[in-house]
Design an enzyme around this catalytic site. Structure first.
Site, PDB file in Angstrom:
ATOM      1  CG  ASP A 172      76.256 -82.148 -89.981  1.00 20.01           C
ATOM      2  OD1 ASP A 172      75.413 -82.898 -90.404  1.00 20.01           O
ATOM      3  OD2 ASP A 172      77.048 -82.522 -89.166  1.00 20.01           O
ATOM      4  CD  GLU A 203      79.085 -84.587 -86.300  1.00 21.79           C
ATOM      5  OE1 GLU A 203      78.689 -85.752 -85.581  1.00 21.79           O
ATOM      6  OE2 GLU A 203      78.909 -84.478 -87.437  1.00 21.79           O
ATOM      7  CG  HIS A 232      80.063 -89.438 -88.813  1.00 22.17           C
ATOM      8  ND1 HIS A 232      78.642 -89.378 -88.729  1.00 22.17           N
ATOM      9  CD2 HIS A 232      80.448 -90.683 -89.326  1.00 22.17           C
ATOM     10  CE1 HIS A 232      78.188 -90.321 -89.204  1.00 22.17           C
ATOM     11  NE2 HIS A 232      79.163 -91.323 -89.785  1.00 22.17           N
ATOM     12  CG  ASP A 280      79.298 -84.503 -91.922  1.00 19.87           C
ATOM     13  OD1 ASP A 280      80.427 -85.145 -92.563  1.00 19.87           O
ATOM     14  OD2 ASP A 280      78.632 -85.327 -91.257  1.00 19.87           O
TER      15      ASP A 280
END
Length: 592
Positions: free
Chosen positions: A29, A31, A170, A175
């Site tokens: 994942d 960001e 988030h 995540d």
């Protein structure tokens, strides 16, 4: 009969493909500073390596994006500029992550987003993408779970449904951990569906049925040429019309995993033949596709459902004309503007004109010298010239109407100037919502007038010949008459183009002047306008100068660009994605 375990373990030792229980997955994942790979940047990478339900390792690091993190992203993720100031850059982090994930199957929720950023990072570093097999848990969930089980396939929803040990928040590693539990929950469902190996899993998510694959022979014999293809059923009824620069490759895609649209799967299931029309170049193919969709109205073309719908803005033919949104252009002597793309666009355009010119908005039949009724509120606030109370003569009212027609045909400035003045006043008084609404109306007015003036300019030319480089030393040739394509050919490299042009002009279709027509004709002219605006296109000859009004809407392009930019800058928190609630009262507990 051989028994299988109740979990996702494959017990068949004769299985040739690697079973899912022996597959190593790296769940990743990211960001980021935004949603555009290549222009936005990664701020955090989190990954978990798992095999047979066991965690083998984790990878987590902040990344210095090299650009500022917006306030919205900081609120959403909790990652600030100060947090990443001392973090390594992607040039140092990406090689380490690729080594961590080497030899594994990459898993992500909404994988195109995360994989897109990783590929963009490899491209920026001139590093080859390893070509990981990729599994998207969002796609997998849509294939396995029903609406009765989950309302949507968001990660937070799936994590709650499968009772994940980690709540997504988030942040990349959290995540990724939540996605691991979601992946295991989904794999547990796959056993009962006959999916036990990685190839079976990829075929399952590809959404391509065996019936589709069995029809691969329909692509046999189709040439590698630009053109139009038509899928037909057993009765010869057209099902779908499409276009491609390479007909053979495009048609073959309908029978392999790259075609994932459910609607197309249904269409291929009914198809029994594929007809093709070879074209000189892509422009001819686009035009032929449009004409065929308009004529045949294939069931599986979305455009065919609206091909005969037209929207016009009409200035009624009365002593005191008014604006009316209509669906038909009639030879009644009235002024029509369009066709427009939708009723909503027509209504926005009408409202913008009402903001600029105080013509009446009522539907009463008004006769000069006859008092019909008292003026409405619009007259009290200066938005209507009140012809119902004879406050304006027919001649003076016709001046207002002439301003509207002039804007449509030549000079949009007389409408734009009062609107921009009012926009400035609203902004000065901090009435930002009203200002944003007015700004959108102005933009609609400018775009609509610019589009109409461009179409009109090309439609007026009796004959125009243009050429575009084909990329291999030759020329793509096109003959246009009154905004329609009437001839096309290619002058290959080393062949003199002018004899081909002369032959093309001599055999081209004859077209009458079309000052008004169907939306299909307008869409064709728009295709030609886009082609003429491409780099390298040259005008070989034209029966008259191709020109736009000197004071037309095209002059407002810079203002349009600034207005578009203002949409994103007006409120950085005006995002459609909902913020997750971290803490809320327990249900059933009394407050206070």
């Amino acid at each position: 009969m051989q028994n299988r375990a109740t979990d996702f373990t494959q017990l068949n030792f004769d299985e040739l493909d690697e079973p899912l229980r022996a597959t190593t997955f790296v769940v990743v994942d990211l960001e980021t500073t935004g949603g555009a790979a290549g222009s936005d940047a990664i701020t955090e990478i989190g990954a978990v390596k798992v095999c047979n339900g066991q965690i083998l390792g984790e990878f987590a690091t902040l990344v210095d994006p090299g650009i500022a993190i917006t306030p919205f992203v900081s609120v959403l993720t909790g990652i600030t500029d100060s947090m990443v100031a001392a973090a390594p850059g992607l040039a140092a982090v990406l090689p380490a992550f690729l080594e961590f994930a080497s030899g594994s199957v990459l898993v992500a929720h909404n994988a195109p987003f995360d994989v897109g950023f990783l590929k963009a990072g490899c491209l920026a570093q001139q590093r080859p993408w390893p070509g990981f097999p990729v599994v998207d848990t969002a796609v997998l969930a849509r294939r396995i779970l029903t609406r009765d089980e989950v309302p949507n396939c968001k990660l937070s929803t799936l994590a709650g449904f499968f009772q994940a040990a980690t709540t997504p928040n988030h942040r990349a590693l959290s995540d990724a951990r939540a996605t691991v539990d979601v992946l295991h929950g989904l794999i547990a469902r796959l056993g009962s569906l006959g999916v036990h190996s990685l190839p079976e899993l990829r075929a399952f998510t590809a959404q391509v049925s065996d019936a589709q694959r069995r029809k691969r022979h329909l692509a046999d014999g189709i040439p590698h040429s630009p053109g139009v293809y038509i899928f037909k059923d057993a009765a010869g009824t057209p099902l779908y019309v499409g276009t491609s620069k390479d007909l053979r490759n495009r048609v073959r895609q309908y029978f392999v995993a790259s075609e994932t649209r459910t609607r197309m799967g249904e269409m291929v299931g009914l198809a029994e033949s594929v007809d093709v029309i070879v074209c000189a170049h892509a422009l001819e193919a686009q035009v032929r596709e449009l004409r065929l969709i308009t004529t045949l109205k294939p069931k599986y073309n979305r455009r065919s459902k609206n091909s005969d719908r037209t929207i016009w803005l009409k200035l009624t033919r009365e002593h005191y004309p008014r604006l009316s949104v209509v669906r038909e252009h009639r030879p009644d002597g009235a002024d029509y503007f369009g066709p427009l793309r939708s009723a909503r666009q027509a209504e926005q355009l009408r409202d913008a004109i009402h903001d600029a010119v105080p013509i009446r908005q009522c539907t009463d039949k008004l006769v000069p010298g006859r008092h019909v009724r008292s003026a409405c509120t619009l007259a009290d606030i200066g938005r209507c010239s009140a012809p119902c109370e004879q406050h304006i003569s027919v001649d003076d009212y016709s001046v207002l109407v002439a301003r509207i027609v002039q804007a449509w045909r030549a000079d949009v400035g007389e409408l734009i100037t009062p609107l921009r003045d009012r926009l400035t006043q609203l902004s000065t008084h901090q009435r930002y919502e009203e200002a944003a609404l007015l700004r959108d109306r102005i933009a609609t007015l400018v775009r609509s007038c610019a589009r109409a003036q461009s179409l009109t300019g090309l439609n007026r030319i009796e004959e125009l010949v243009a050429a575009r480089p084909d990329g291999v030393g030759g020329w793509e040739l096109a003959v246009l008459r009154h905004g329609r394509l009437v001839g096309s050919d290619v002058a290959a490299r080393g062949i003199a183009p002018m004899p081909i042009v002369e032959s093309l002009v001599a055999t081209a279709e004859a077209v009458d002047d079309r000052s008004a027509g169907l939306m299909a004709v307008v869409e064709e002219t728009e295709i030609l306008l886009r082609w003429l605006g491409e780099p390298g296109v040259r005008l070989v000859r034209s029966s008259r100068p191709w020109a736009l009004p000197a004071f037309g809407a095209g002059r407002q392009r810079r203002w349009l660009a600034s207005a578009k930019a203002a949409v994103g800058l007006a409120n950085p928190f005006a995002d459609r994605r909902g913020l997750r609630i971290s803490h809320q009262p327990t249900r059933g507990r009394a407050l206070g």
